[in-house]
Design a protein around this motif. Structure first.
Motif, short mmCIF file in Angstrom:
data_model
loop_
_atom_site.label_atom_id
_atom_site.label_comp_id
_atom_site.label_asym_id
_atom_site.label_seq_id
_atom_site.Cartn_x
_atom_site.Cartn_y
_atom_site.Cartn_z
N ARG A 129 0.84 -1.20 0.00
CA ARG A 129 0.00 0.00 0.00
C ARG A 129 0.88 1.25 0.00
O ARG A 129 2.01 1.22 0.47
N ARG A 186 -9.45 1.22 -5.63
CA ARG A 186 -10.33 0.23 -6.26
C ARG A 186 -11.72 0.85 -6.48
O ARG A 186 -12.41 0.55 -7.44
N ASN A 236 -12.20 -7.15 -1.75
CA ASN A 236 -11.33 -8.33 -1.63
C ASN A 236 -12.16 -9.60 -1.50
O ASN A 236 -13.37 -9.54 -1.20
C1 GZL Z 1 -3.95 -5.20 -1.40
C2 GZL Z 1 -3.94 -5.41 0.09
C3 GZL Z 1 -5.34 -5.68 0.57
C4 GZL Z 1 -5.92 -6.97 -0.01
C5 GZL Z 1 -6.77 -7.38 1.13
O1 GZL Z 1 -2.66 -5.11 -1.87
O2 GZL Z 1 -3.44 -4.27 0.76
O3 GZL Z 1 -5.31 -5.83 1.98
O4 GZL Z 1 -6.63 -6.78 -1.20
C6 GZL Z 1 -5.83 -7.12 2.29
O5 GZL Z 1 -7.17 -8.72 1.10
O6 GZL Z 1 -6.49 -7.16 3.50
#
Ligand code: GZL
Ligand code: ZN
Length: 330
Positions: A129, A186, A236
């Motif tokens: 992230r 997203r 997710n």
């Molecule tokens: C994405 C990640 C997100 C996933 C989730 O790179 O940061 O966090 O999509 C996770 O499953 O909890």
């Protein structure tokens, strides 16, 4: 020699004393101190938490890759709380690790602690992230997926699926953790693509915090408030799997009465896709460990690294899931 032993004892005490955010260690038991020879790289990794199958696979990838790369890993789990991640980063600075890596649970509020790492001359690598700080000198590189692209892929599938639909397409959205880069991006990527056609209506959108439990809880509420839901877009797989329980609990058929699109492609999600309960999954790879260790070595060797390293990933239909399932690593 004595001095060295005292120094090690001090580090050991520090590692246990910092106890920030339920510090766990790479192998459990005594804190993973920075033993080994002087040339061994010590990495402090501040993980988001253990909220989803994706996160578990990501943690495994980081820990296994550190071992394979001969890097001493100090690992902490912040239980999805920013203050715990900040505490963990501060403890790594105190322990004078060689490099810090972390996945920021939310985008904002990192400048102060990243300034402290910079002042201590400890390079920082962002993985998974991003942060929204305009000061790019606060970290060496950002390794992770393009979440806007993931949202667009989800939207593109929907536009294709409903190309001949003339009536409204009622969509509910389970967002990821509020304020996190994956949730923000997203959402915006998806909205940009479906925004081209007014028949697509997002009638409800709320955070399920990337967990199954919350996904089920919020989907229950969506179903009670909205009699006609055509599509669920979940940020997710885990929230999608929780929502499937709610949909079945309401006597509806997931994948048929309500089409479901999710992001990640972890094993449980891919199984539900192969079983027809999910209709499409946009992959988000958690296997960032090998690239992270490689980047850390390059940074510490003084080599220049790209400011941004985007992970390779694809998408899966129900048919493709059946083919891919046997060889999935996570
Ligand atoms: C994405 C990640 C997100 C996933 C989730 O790179 O940061 O966090 O999509 C996770 O499953 O909890
Ligand atoms: Zn409808």
């Amino acid at each position: 020699m004595f001095k060295k032993i005292m120094a090690l004892v001090a580090v050991g005490v520090l590692a246990t004393a910092c106890g920030s955010g339920g510090d766990t260690t790479a192998e459990g038991g005594a804190p993973a101190t920075s033993g080994g020879g002087d040339s061994t790289i010590t990495m402090g990794f501040a993980q988001v938490g253990a909220e989803s199958g994706w996160r578990t696979a990501n943690t495994k990838s980081v820990q296994e890759s550190a071992k394979a790369a001969g890097i001493d890993l100090k690992f902490s789990d912040a239980q999805q709380k920013q203050e715990n991640q900040i505490k963990a980063i501060r403890s790594y600075i105190q322990q004078k690790v060689d490099v810090i890596a972390f996945s920021p649970v939310v985008e904002s509020g990192w400048d102060t602690v990243l300034q402290e790492a910079k002042a201590a001359n400890i390079p920082v690598i962002l993985t998974d992230r991003a942060v929204d700080s305009p000061d790019k000198t606060l970290y060496k590189t950002f390794l992770g997926s393009d979440f806007v692209e993931e949202g667009k892929k989800a939207g593109q599938w929907l536009v294709e699926q409903y190309a001949s639909e003339t009536g409204d397409v009622n969509i509910v959205e389970l967002q990821g953790t509020t304020g996190s880069a994956p949730a923000n991006d997203r959402k915006s990527g998806f909205a940009e693509v479906i925004g081209a056609d007014p028949k697509f209506k997002v009638i409800a959108s709320q955070s399920g915090d990337f967990t199954r439990a919350k996904g089920k809880e919020v989907m229950d509420a969506f179903l009670k408030a909205n009699p006609d839901i055509d599509v669920l877009y979940a940020h997710n797989d885990d929230m999608g799997l929780g929502a499937i329980e709610a949909i079945e609990g309401a006597g509806k058929v997931p994948g048929k009465d309500i089409k479901i699109i999710t992001v990640d492609a972890v094993k449980d999600g891919m199984q539900a896709l192969a079983d027809g309960k999910i209709n499409y999954i946009v992959e988000c790879s958690p296997l960032l460990g090998p690239q992270l260790m490689d980047l850390a070595k390059k940074v510490l060797a003084g080599e220049t690294v790209p400011e941004r390293v985007v992970t390779e990933e694809t998408t899966f239909t129900q048919e493709q899931a059946k083919q891919a399932l046997p060889s999935r690593q996570y």
